[in-house]
Scaffold this motif. Structure first.
Motif, short mmCIF file in Angstrom:
data_model
loop_
_atom_site.label_atom_id
_atom_site.label_comp_id
_atom_site.label_asym_id
_atom_site.label_seq_id
_atom_site.Cartn_x
_atom_site.Cartn_y
_atom_site.Cartn_z
N MET A 249 0.82 -1.20 0.00
CA MET A 249 0.00 0.00 0.00
C MET A 249 0.86 1.25 0.00
O MET A 249 0.55 2.23 -0.70
N VAL A 250 1.96 1.24 0.78
CA VAL A 250 2.85 2.40 0.82
C VAL A 250 3.49 2.63 -0.55
O VAL A 250 3.57 3.76 -1.05
N LEU A 251 3.96 1.53 -1.17
CA LEU A 251 4.58 1.66 -2.50
C LEU A 251 3.58 2.15 -3.54
O LEU A 251 3.90 2.98 -4.39
N THR A 252 2.36 1.62 -3.45
CA THR A 252 1.32 2.04 -4.40
C THR A 252 0.98 3.51 -4.24
O THR A 252 0.83 4.25 -5.22
N LEU A 253 0.84 3.95 -2.99
CA LEU A 253 0.52 5.35 -2.73
C LEU A 253 1.63 6.27 -3.20
O LEU A 253 1.37 7.33 -3.79
N ALA A 254 2.89 5.87 -2.95
CA ALA A 254 4.01 6.70 -3.38
C ALA A 254 4.06 6.81 -4.91
O ALA A 254 4.29 7.89 -5.46
N THR A 255 3.82 5.69 -5.59
CA THR A 255 3.81 5.70 -7.06
C THR A 255 2.70 6.59 -7.59
O THR A 255 2.88 7.35 -8.55
N LYS B 102 0.34 11.54 -14.70
CA LYS B 102 0.82 11.06 -15.99
C LYS B 102 0.22 9.69 -16.33
O LYS B 102 -0.14 9.43 -17.48
N ILE B 103 0.08 8.83 -15.31
CA ILE B 103 -0.49 7.50 -15.54
C ILE B 103 -1.95 7.61 -15.96
O ILE B 103 -2.40 6.94 -16.90
N ARG B 104 -2.71 8.48 -15.29
CA ARG B 104 -4.12 8.66 -15.64
C ARG B 104 -4.29 9.18 -17.07
O ARG B 104 -5.17 8.74 -17.82
N LYS B 105 -3.44 10.15 -17.46
CA LYS B 105 -3.52 10.68 -18.81
C LYS B 105 -3.19 9.60 -19.84
O LYS B 105 -3.88 9.47 -20.87
N LEU C 41 1.28 9.19 -6.05
CA LEU C 41 1.55 10.59 -5.79
C LEU C 41 2.58 11.16 -6.76
O LEU C 41 2.51 12.33 -7.15
N ILE C 42 3.55 10.34 -7.15
CA ILE C 42 4.62 10.83 -8.02
C ILE C 42 4.21 10.81 -9.49
O ILE C 42 4.41 11.78 -10.23
N PHE C 43 3.62 9.69 -9.91
CA PHE C 43 3.33 9.51 -11.34
C PHE C 43 1.83 9.42 -11.64
O PHE C 43 1.46 9.10 -12.77
#
Length: 297
Positions: A166-172, A179-182, A174-176
């Motif tokens: 969950m922490v890794l997913t949240l960090a990813t 861009k990922i949604r677009k 917040l950062i990307f």
């Protein structure tokens, strides 16, 4: 005596004129009962003066408490200045009310662009239950056979692993995330646009060979559904008049009216395929505009 005869003749002429303008709409369920999710059918027929323009509801109509599944339209027939239209709707219900009712109307188009609604009359259908009531006398079978009980699971380790993920997913995110949604939306729109273009091209080819009301209705529905996903507006629920009220659809004024005459009025034209070519050009332009907006947002 002559005065009475004159009054009688005038009354008869008035009655004949009234009957000539009479519009008769009938409808009802084909089946007498239904089950949840099962296809049922509702027929609608209309008899009216042939100079009027009459349309049947399409997929955008609210068939509540039923859901639209399909529609079969039968071409108009004309006998002695009277037109006869009919259609059969395929519906489904996921309600459990014992009695469910529906009345499907037809609409008379006026030269002013307005319409007059005429209902076919309310008809009801019975809901058929699949499960019977379980009574207190129902006997239960006892099973005393040995059942193997699994050993205890290591839940603390599971929660640690889930927490790290969950922490890794949240960090990813917040950062990307932006861009990922677009990227995801652009890929999905591209896939939808390619599929829509292929289907529309086939429909245009068929309409060019021979105008067909069902193909025109299918192509119009597919266009509204795609435009709804592209523009994120409820195009499938908008009428032609509401679509034309948008700020970027002015070029489609005559195009959509010609298509409506075929789909809802049963008036086909050899030039109908050109209207869908205009639809294709408009949609390609809007696709380019929307994708550019997403990229630059």
């Amino acid at each position: 005596m002559q005065g009475r005869l004159l009054i009688y003749v005038l009354g008869l002429l008035i009655m004949m004129g009234a009957n000539a303008q009479k519009i008769t709409v009938k409808g009802g369920f084909v089946e007498d009962s239904l089950k949840i999710g099962e296809d049922i059918h509702y027929w609608v027929s209309a008899e009216y003066p042939d100079h009027l323009e009459l349309i049947f509801p399409d997929t955008t109509y609210n068939f509540s408490p039923f859901e639209f599944s399909g529609k079969e339209y039968f071409p108009s027939t004309i006998k002695t200045d009277r037109a006869f239209d009919s259609a059969v709707y395929t519906l489904q219900s996921y309600e459990i009310d014992p009695i469910q009712s529906l009345s499907i109307p037809v609409f008379i188009l006026k030269p002013t662009g307005d319409s007059t609604r005429i209902d076919a009359g309310l008809d009801s259908i019975f809901f058929k239950q699949l499960l019977e009531v379980v009574t207190d006398t129902t006997s239960l079978k006892t099973n005393l056979a040995y059942q193997n009980v699994p050993t205890q699971f290591n839940f603390p380790l599971l929660w640690i692993i889930l927490g790290v993920l969950m922490v890794l997913t949240l960090a990813t995110y917040l950062i990307f995330g932006k861009k990922i949604r677009k990227t995801i939306r652009l890929r999905k729109l591209k896939k939808d646009f390619i599929a829509f273009s292929e289907h529309l091209t086939m429909d245009i080819r068929s309409l060019k060979e021979a105008p067909n009301q069902k193909i025109a209705e299918h192509a119009l529905t597919e266009w509204k559904n795609f435009l709804e996903r592209l523009e994120q507006r409820p195009f499938s629920k908008l009428t032609t008049k509401e679509i034309m009220a948008l700020e970027y659809t002015g070029e489609l004024n005559g195009t959509l009216k010609n298509i409506d005459r075929c789909v809802y009025g049963g008036r086909s034209s050899d030039e109908l395929y050109k209207d869908f070519q205009a639809i294709e050009d408009f949609t390609q332009h809007r696709y380019s505009v929307i994708t550019d907006q997403i990229k630059n947002s």
